[in-house]
Design an enzyme around this catalytic site. Structure first.
Site, PDB file in Angstrom:
ATOM      1  N   THR A 131       0.825  -1.214   0.000  1.00  0.00           N
ATOM      2  CA  THR A 131       0.000   0.000   0.000  1.00  0.00           C
ATOM      3  C   THR A 131       0.861   1.266   0.000  1.00  0.00           C
ATOM      4  OG1 THR A 131      -1.520  -1.189   1.426  1.00  0.00           O
ATOM      5  CG2 THR A 131      -1.960   1.140   1.106  1.00  0.00           C
ATOM      6  N   HIS A 160      -8.440  -6.872   2.887  1.00  0.00           N
ATOM      7  CA  HIS A 160      -7.022  -7.188   3.077  1.00  0.00           C
ATOM      8  C   HIS A 160      -6.893  -8.644   3.479  1.00  0.00           C
ATOM      9  CE1 HIS A 160      -2.953  -7.133   4.638  1.00  0.00           C
ATOM     10  NE2 HIS A 160      -2.785  -5.912   4.171  1.00  0.00           N
ATOM     11  N   ASP A 202      -4.750  -0.746  -5.042  1.00  0.00           N
ATOM     12  CA  ASP A 202      -3.388  -0.432  -4.588  1.00  0.00           C
ATOM     13  C   ASP A 202      -2.355  -1.450  -5.054  1.00  0.00           C
ATOM     14  OD1 ASP A 202      -4.211  -2.387  -2.774  1.00  0.00           O
ATOM     15  OD2 ASP A 202      -3.515  -1.329  -0.992  1.00  0.00           O
TER      16      ASP A 202
HETATM   17  C1  GP9 Z   1      -2.120  -0.973   6.524  1.00  0.00           C
HETATM   18  C2  GP9 Z   1      -2.672  -1.038   5.159  1.00  0.00           C
HETATM   19  C3  GP9 Z   1      -2.445  -2.375   4.540  1.00  0.00           C
HETATM   20  O1  GP9 Z   1      -2.073   0.288   7.049  1.00  0.00           O
HETATM   21  O2  GP9 Z   1      -2.170  -0.021   4.396  1.00  0.00           O
HETATM   22  O3  GP9 Z   1      -1.140  -2.548   4.200  1.00  0.00           O
HETATM   23  P1  GP9 Z   1      -0.640  -3.537   3.083  1.00  0.00           P
HETATM   24  O4  GP9 Z   1      -0.309  -4.818   3.774  1.00  0.00           O
HETATM   25  O5  GP9 Z   1      -1.709  -3.711   2.055  1.00  0.00           O
HETATM   26  O6  GP9 Z   1       0.552  -2.844   2.544  1.00  0.00           O
HETATM   27 MN    MN Z   2      -2.789  -2.648   0.581  1.00  0.00          MN
END
Ligand code: GP9
Ligand code: MN
Length: 628
Positions: free
Chosen positions: A294, A409, A468
């Site tokens: 992300t 996620h 993302d």
């Molecule tokens: C955590 C979110 C998720 O703050 O940004 O992170 P990721 O594991 O997708 O990089």
């Molecule tokens: Mn992410």
């Protein structure tokens, strides 16, 4: 008489034991470290041990008198490290980092209140030192009691074993601990406060060395490359969203294959599919993230630079100078914020956002997070959007803001009541569970846009939605192949790196929506957006181009060196024909692009490692662009 090894090291062991217990007590009383299960508690408990064995073990190279003095000295220094972190944590809710120590504005904040941050109970930190000094004074000294080589070797082997035991447990609890997750809390929780400081120090010194070697000539060469590869922006769309608020929504782990796709006859993203019919939708758009996930996507979007090949630039180069979106937009009256209901230190965001010049970061502390409104990684997306729009209403306008969603996620957990679509049936539990969370995120998004309308923010905004990074890794190729009804070859793997990009401009795109097949990547978001806002960015050092440009070069480089052109895909050393998905006969036809992809990535790396944008000079660049 020769002393036994045990009696030689008894003072050392006592010191280690006392410091070990003290560290654990400090963990439990001074920091707010989240523990989810017994294993995590166990790791937290044992994690100071390996470092303490090492550091106190250095004493074995001294004779007893000096050894004991060394051990007492070390105890005092470590106690200072603990105390410094305790005091810092009381104010910032975070652990110390080396750059923070030298960041005068941070310390300035602390300066005035430092006295009030000490607590009477801090005095208890010296208890073990008092005990050690007392023991030291009491014990008779044996001059000959230096440890033999064999004894030292055995001792350090033991310390190494403890270290790897600790690391092994942590890796199972938190895979890719050191390469991927850069949350300070996670590091302290797994490898101890002391090892965290060593790790931080190593990264810092590597960075300083690279920076010291760079000079402004390096930037000039890169500027020439960037200028030569720039295409003119689309003049018809220039300024079409001038002065509007910018609302970027980072869609967690959302790949493009779910868009306009059904599972058991039900659309997976019905709202997005609908919105696409009123927007510009890029169907050949790729994420370009690396290990920083992300955070990498955020970096690309704000800077139009590539993230790093290893590590997360948010962590390794947060002290650099950048000319990021917030800074460019500030010159046009914009106020910039981030909304993300997670720990501010995750991905080192709190520090990096300062370098990117964000005005405000609404982190988890700005949200009301309870057990009921959370799932998986934290606040549920619906709640997140709901609470965010309440905060957004009061922002100074125009604003530039990014909302980072979380529910979709890995491991894609969802409460029964939130499931609007069934799980898939395959041998991959991950892929099976992915669909309901994507569907949930879609529903949350719908509510958010409605809310924007209710709050009167919709009409005067440009809304950009993007995935993302991938959500389903290649480990699930078999199940993915089953879902898509085709074998997942390396060619298909690259195609699976497509993420949605939807640009919605109320009053504009609803009248003339368009699905655009231009090949592009996250690196192009910034120049595209700036053109829509009517802001020139041809004087910027950026690798992306306006996606609407008439002569946009269709060439998108992924972080691993794979690339996509209008008719080819190159990955793992093989050049594929996009139309057939098969390797092309004339493999050499990809060659010129292979070199260019490498060149582009290494130029971007050079900027980051050398902190080259500190040499960026607006005036000089303006003069240059006039000459051309
Ligand atoms: C955590 C979110 C998720 O703050 O940004 O992170 P990721 O594991 O997708 O990089
Ligand atoms: Mn992410």
């Amino acid at each position: 008489m020769r002393k036994s090894f045990i009696s030689k090291v008894s003072f050392l062991f006592i010191a280690t034991l006392l410091m070990w217990l003290k560290t654990y007590v400090v963990y439990k009383t001074s920091f707010n470290i989240k523990i989810e299960n017994f294993m995590q508690e166990f790791i937290l408990f044992i994690n100071p041990l390996s470092f303490l064995l090492f550091i106190f073990g250095i004493g074995l190279f001294f004779k007893e008198k000096n050894r004991n003095r060394f051990i007492i000295g070390t105890s005092i220094i470590l106690t200072f490290v603990l105390l410094a972190n305790m005091v810092f944590y009381r104010f910032y809710n975070d652990f110390l980092t080396i750059p923070v120590l030298f960041q005068t504005n941070n310390m300035g904040d602390l300066g005035s209140s430092i006295n009030s941050l000490f607590m009477p109970t801090d005095m208890l930190l010296i208890v073990d030192i008092v005990i050690l000094v007392w023991l030291y004074k009491r014990k008779p000294i044996h001059a000959s009691s230096v440890a033999t080589r064999k004894e030292r070797a055995a001792y350090f082997l033991f310390a190494i074993a403890v270290f790897f035991f600790n690391l092994g447990l942590s890796e199972t609890e938190r895979p890719q601990l050191l390469t991927r997750s850069f949350d300070r809390e996670v590091l302290v929780k797994n490898i101890s406060l002391y090892n965290y400081h060593i790790y931080d120090g190593l990264i810092q010194s590597k960075q300083s060395a690279q920076r010291a070697l760079a000079d402004s000539n390096s930037l000039t060469e890169i500027e020439n490359y960037v200028n030569a590869n720039r295409t003119d922006t689309n003049q018809k769309l220039a300024g079409i969203a001038k002065g509007r608020n910018v609302i970027l929504v980072s869609l967690e782990s959302t790949q493009n294959f779910v868009v306009n796709q059904k599972l058991n006859g039900k659309e997976i993203t019905p709202y997005l599919n609908d919105l696409i019919k009123k927007s510009y939708y890029f169907e050949n758009f790729y994420h370009q993230t690396g290990q920083g996930k992300t955070a990498d996507s955020e970096f690309i979007v704000d800077n139009s630079l590539y993230p790093l090949g290893r590590g997360a630039v948010f962590f390794t180069n947060a002290g650099n100078e950048y000319t990021a979106m917030p800074e460019i937009l500030k010159g046009h009256g914009y106020y910039s914020t981030i909304f993300h209901a997670n720990n501010k230190s995750f991905w080192n965001r709190d520090i990096m956002y300062q370098s990117l010049k964000y005005d405000k970061f609404y982190d988890v502390q700005s949200y009301n997070v309870t057990d009921e409104n959370s799932v998986g990684w934290g606040l549920k997306d619906k709640e997140f959007f709901e609470q965010t729009s309440a905060l957004m209403k009061d922002l100074p306008q125009p604003f530039y803001t990014r909302l980072i969603t979380l529910t979709n996620h890995f491991p894609f957990e969802l409460d029964e009541e939130d499931k609007m679509i069934d799980e898939y049936h395959s041998n991959s539990r991950t892929l099976n569970r992915y669909f309901p969370t994507v569907r949930y995120q879609d529903e949350a998004l719908k509510r958010f846009i409605e809310k924007l309308k209710e709050d009167g923010l919709y009409e005067n905004s440009v809304i950009v939605l993007y995935g993302d990074h991938y959500g389903i890794s290649e480990n699930h190729n078999e199940a993915m192949g089953q879902f898509l009804g085709k074998e997942i070859t390396p060619f298909e793997e690259v195609q699976l790196q497509k993420v949605p990009l939807v640009v919605h401009i109320p009053g504009v795109t609803d009248k003339q929506p368009k699905t655009i097949d231009t090949v592009g990547g996250q690196i192009d978001i910034r120049p595209t957006l700036l053109n829509l806002l009517g802001i020139h960015s041809s004087d910027q050092v950026q690798f992306g181009n306006d996606l609407f440009s008439k002569d946009k070069k269709e060439f998108t480089v992924l972080r691993d060196g794979s690339f996509i052109t209008k008719d080819k895909v190159y990955t793992d050393g093989i050049c594929y024909d996009k139309a057939t998905g098969q390797p092309v006969k004339d493999q050499a036809s990809c060659e010129p692009y292979v070199e260019k992809a490498k060149e582009e990535l290494s130029y971007s790396d050079e900027i980051i490692y050398g902190d080259l944008l500190r040499f960026y000079d607006n005036d000089r660049l303006k003069k240059n662009s006039k000459k051309q």
